[in-house]
Design a protein around this motif. Structure first.
Motif, PDB file in Angstrom:
ATOM      1  N   UNK A 183      48.706  29.802  51.305  1.00 45.38           N
ATOM      2  CA  UNK A 183      47.355  29.646  50.787  1.00 45.38           C
ATOM      3  C   UNK A 183      47.199  28.179  50.390  1.00 45.38           C
ATOM      4  N   UNK A 184      46.110  27.559  50.825  1.00 46.56           N
ATOM      5  CA  UNK A 184      45.921  26.129  50.638  1.00 46.56           C
ATOM      6  C   UNK A 184      45.901  25.759  49.148  1.00 46.56           C
ATOM      7  N   UNK A 185      46.576  24.632  48.806  1.00 48.62           N
ATOM      8  CA  UNK A 185      47.326  23.782  49.733  1.00 48.62           C
ATOM      9  C   UNK A 185      48.799  24.168  49.881  1.00 48.62           C
ATOM     10  N   UNK A 186      49.393  24.834  48.890  1.00 51.61           N
ATOM     11  CA  UNK A 186      50.842  25.051  48.994  1.00 51.61           C
ATOM     12  C   UNK A 186      51.310  26.242  48.161  1.00 51.61           C
ATOM     13  N   UNK A 187      50.563  27.351  48.230  1.00 51.20           N
ATOM     14  CA  UNK A 187      51.039  28.597  47.641  1.00 51.20           C
ATOM     15  C   UNK A 187      51.663  29.433  48.750  1.00 51.20           C
ATOM     16  N   UNK A 188      52.762  30.085  48.447  1.00 50.89           N
ATOM     17  CA  UNK A 188      53.458  30.872  49.451  1.00 50.89           C
ATOM     18  C   UNK A 188      53.250  32.356  49.181  1.00 50.89           C
ATOM     19  N   UNK A 189      52.812  33.064  50.214  1.00 51.14           N
ATOM     20  CA  UNK A 189      52.547  34.494  50.129  1.00 51.14           C
ATOM     21  C   UNK A 189      53.581  35.255  50.935  1.00 51.14           C
ATOM     22  N   UNK A 190      54.043  36.365  50.381  1.00 47.99           N
ATOM     23  CA  UNK A 190      54.929  37.274  51.108  1.00 47.99           C
ATOM     24  C   UNK A 190      54.228  38.626  51.155  1.00 47.99           C
ATOM     25  N   UNK A 191      53.942  39.080  52.375  1.00 46.05           N
ATOM     26  CA  UNK A 191      53.187  40.328  52.569  1.00 46.05           C
ATOM     27  C   UNK A 191      51.890  40.327  51.764  1.00 46.05           C
ATOM     28  N   UNK A 192      51.255  39.157  51.678  1.00 54.15           N
ATOM     29  CA  UNK A 192      49.959  39.030  51.031  1.00 54.15           C
ATOM     30  C   UNK A 192      49.991  38.763  49.549  1.00 54.15           C
ATOM     31  N   UNK A 193      51.157  38.862  48.917  1.00 59.79           N
ATOM     32  CA  UNK A 193      51.261  38.617  47.482  1.00 59.79           C
ATOM     33  C   UNK A 193      51.774  37.223  47.179  1.00 59.79           C
ATOM     34  N   UNK A 194      51.229  36.607  46.145  1.00 60.30           N
ATOM     35  CA  UNK A 194      51.643  35.262  45.740  1.00 60.30           C
ATOM     36  C   UNK A 194      53.041  35.335  45.144  1.00 60.30           C
ATOM     37  N   UNK A 195      53.966  34.587  45.770  1.00 60.71           N
ATOM     38  CA  UNK A 195      55.366  34.626  45.345  1.00 60.71           C
ATOM     39  C   UNK A 195      55.806  33.319  44.694  1.00 60.71           C
ATOM     40  N   UNK A 196      55.004  32.277  44.824  1.00 59.93           N
ATOM     41  CA  UNK A 196      55.372  30.978  44.263  1.00 59.93           C
ATOM     42  C   UNK A 196      54.632  29.871  44.979  1.00 59.93           C
ATOM     43  N   UNK A 197      55.130  28.654  44.862  1.00 57.64           N
ATOM     44  CA  UNK A 197      54.439  27.542  45.493  1.00 57.64           C
ATOM     45  C   UNK A 197      55.254  26.272  45.497  1.00 57.64           C
ATOM     46  N   UNK A 198      54.618  25.213  45.947  1.00 55.59           N
ATOM     47  CA  UNK A 198      55.280  23.924  46.103  1.00 55.59           C
ATOM     48  C   UNK A 198      54.436  22.835  45.456  1.00 55.59           C
ATOM     49  N   UNK A 199      55.110  21.738  45.072  1.00 54.89           N
ATOM     50  CA  UNK A 199      54.441  20.593  44.451  1.00 54.89           C
ATOM     51  C   UNK A 199      55.013  19.304  45.041  1.00 54.89           C
ATOM     52  N   UNK A 200      54.206  18.259  44.954  1.00 55.52           N
ATOM     53  CA  UNK A 200      54.608  16.942  45.431  1.00 55.52           C
ATOM     54  C   UNK A 200      54.383  15.936  44.315  1.00 55.52           C
ATOM     55  N   UNK A 201      55.311  15.000  44.157  1.00 55.52           N
ATOM     56  CA  UNK A 201      55.181  13.953  43.146  1.00 55.52           C
ATOM     57  C   UNK A 201      55.482  12.603  43.779  1.00 55.52           C
ATOM     58  N   UNK A 202      54.777  11.570  43.294  1.00 57.84           N
ATOM     59  CA  UNK A 202      54.968  10.191  43.745  1.00 57.84           C
ATOM     60  C   UNK A 202      55.019   9.295  42.519  1.00 57.84           C
ATOM     61  N   UNK A 203      55.496   8.055  42.678  1.00 60.39           N
ATOM     62  CA  UNK A 203      55.480   7.121  41.541  1.00 60.39           C
ATOM     63  C   UNK A 203      54.068   6.987  40.979  1.00 60.39           C
ATOM     64  N   UNK A 204      53.918   6.934  39.671  1.00 57.76           N
ATOM     65  CA  UNK A 204      52.573   6.915  39.066  1.00 57.76           C
ATOM     66  C   UNK A 204      51.736   5.714  39.463  1.00 57.76           C
ATOM     67  N   UNK A 205      52.371   4.626  39.855  1.00 57.55           N
ATOM     68  CA  UNK A 205      51.619   3.426  40.221  1.00 57.55           C
ATOM     69  C   UNK A 205      51.482   3.258  41.728  1.00 57.55           C
ATOM     70  N   UNK A 206      51.817   4.274  42.501  1.00 51.45           N
ATOM     71  CA  UNK A 206      51.779   4.154  43.960  1.00 51.45           C
ATOM     72  C   UNK A 206      50.334   4.085  44.455  1.00 51.45           C
ATOM     73  N   UNK A 207      50.049   3.113  45.316  1.00 48.98           N
ATOM     74  CA  UNK A 207      48.726   2.976  45.911  1.00 48.98           C
ATOM     75  C   UNK A 207      48.627   3.831  47.170  1.00 48.98           C
TER      76      UNK A 207
END
Length: 221
Positions: free
Chosen positions: A86-110
């Motif tokens: 499920x957009x952008x990065x939730x993972x579904x198993x047999x239609x149920x929300x099972x968890x998700x993913x996250x992305x991090x970058x340096x706080x000053x990154x352009x």
């Protein structure tokens, strides 16, 4: 944990935040650091990457990580289990929300500059707390409920890391076409709506929706 030497696993205690730990260690330890949580109830891990693209394009690593997690579950779990996104990065198993993913970058990154590092991580529920009634939250699930009872946090972390490295290598060698196609094929959002075309912009990672001459974009992160 058995992984190629490119990885530097760091095991964390239950309750720790793997992505936060990876972010804290990224400037000193660099690419390959793999922070993961040893827990019977949840699988959580984060990997530090060394991007070669500007941040606006490098964010596709979130979709690469989502594909890798789906591939890992496909390899470890029952073949009949449906693993989707499920957009952008939730993972579904047999239609149920099972968890998700996250992305991090340096706080000053352009947006138009190559960041010094990126960290991408996931968290999945392996099991519910003891005494939880089945179906207590119809929109959520855990791997145990969906037939993944023998999958451990360590095994899932290993499989995810291996699949992610393979996906990143393919992205670097051939461009993002396969990465985007795989993510789009797994995406549940707006699936099957008559006349609606879905796509993912390779330059930004945004979800693109087109219908009757109208175009809408939904950012990746």
């Amino acid at each position: 944990m058995e992984l190629p030497t490119v990885f530097e696993p760091v095991m964390l205690r239950e309750g720790a935040d793997a992505l936060a730990r990876a972010v804290a260690l990224a400037p000193q330890r660099g690419a390959g650091l793999l922070a993961w949580v040893g827990s019977a109830a949840r699988a959580e891990a984060a990997l530090v990457l060394e991007p070669e693209l500007p941040l606006v394009e490098a964010r596709l690593a979130l979709l690469a990580a989502a594909n890798a997690l789906a591939d890992a579950l496909g390899a470890l779990g029952p073949p009949e289990a449906a693993v989707t996104l499920r957009w952008p990065a939730r993972l579904l198993v047999n239609g149920g929300d099972c968890g998700g993913l996250r992305l991090a970058a340096p706080p000053d990154a352009a947006e138009d500059a190559v960041p010094d590092w990126l960290a991408v991580g996931f968290e999945l529920a392996l099991s519910f707390p003891p005494g939880t009634e089945p179906g207590h939250d119809p929109g959520r699930t855990c791997l145990e409920e969906e037939g993944f009872a023998d999958v451990t946090a360590e095994a899932l972390t290993e499989a995810w890391a291996r699949h992610l490295m393979a996906g990143l290598d393919l992205w670097g060698a051939e461009g993002p076409r396969r990465l985007l196609a795989d993510a789009l094929a797994r995406l549940e959002d707006h699936r099957g709506i008559p006349g609606l075309r879905r796509g993912i912009d390779p330059a930004t990672g945004a979800l693109v929706l087109e219908r009757e001459g109208r175009r809408e974009t939904v950012p990746l992160a």
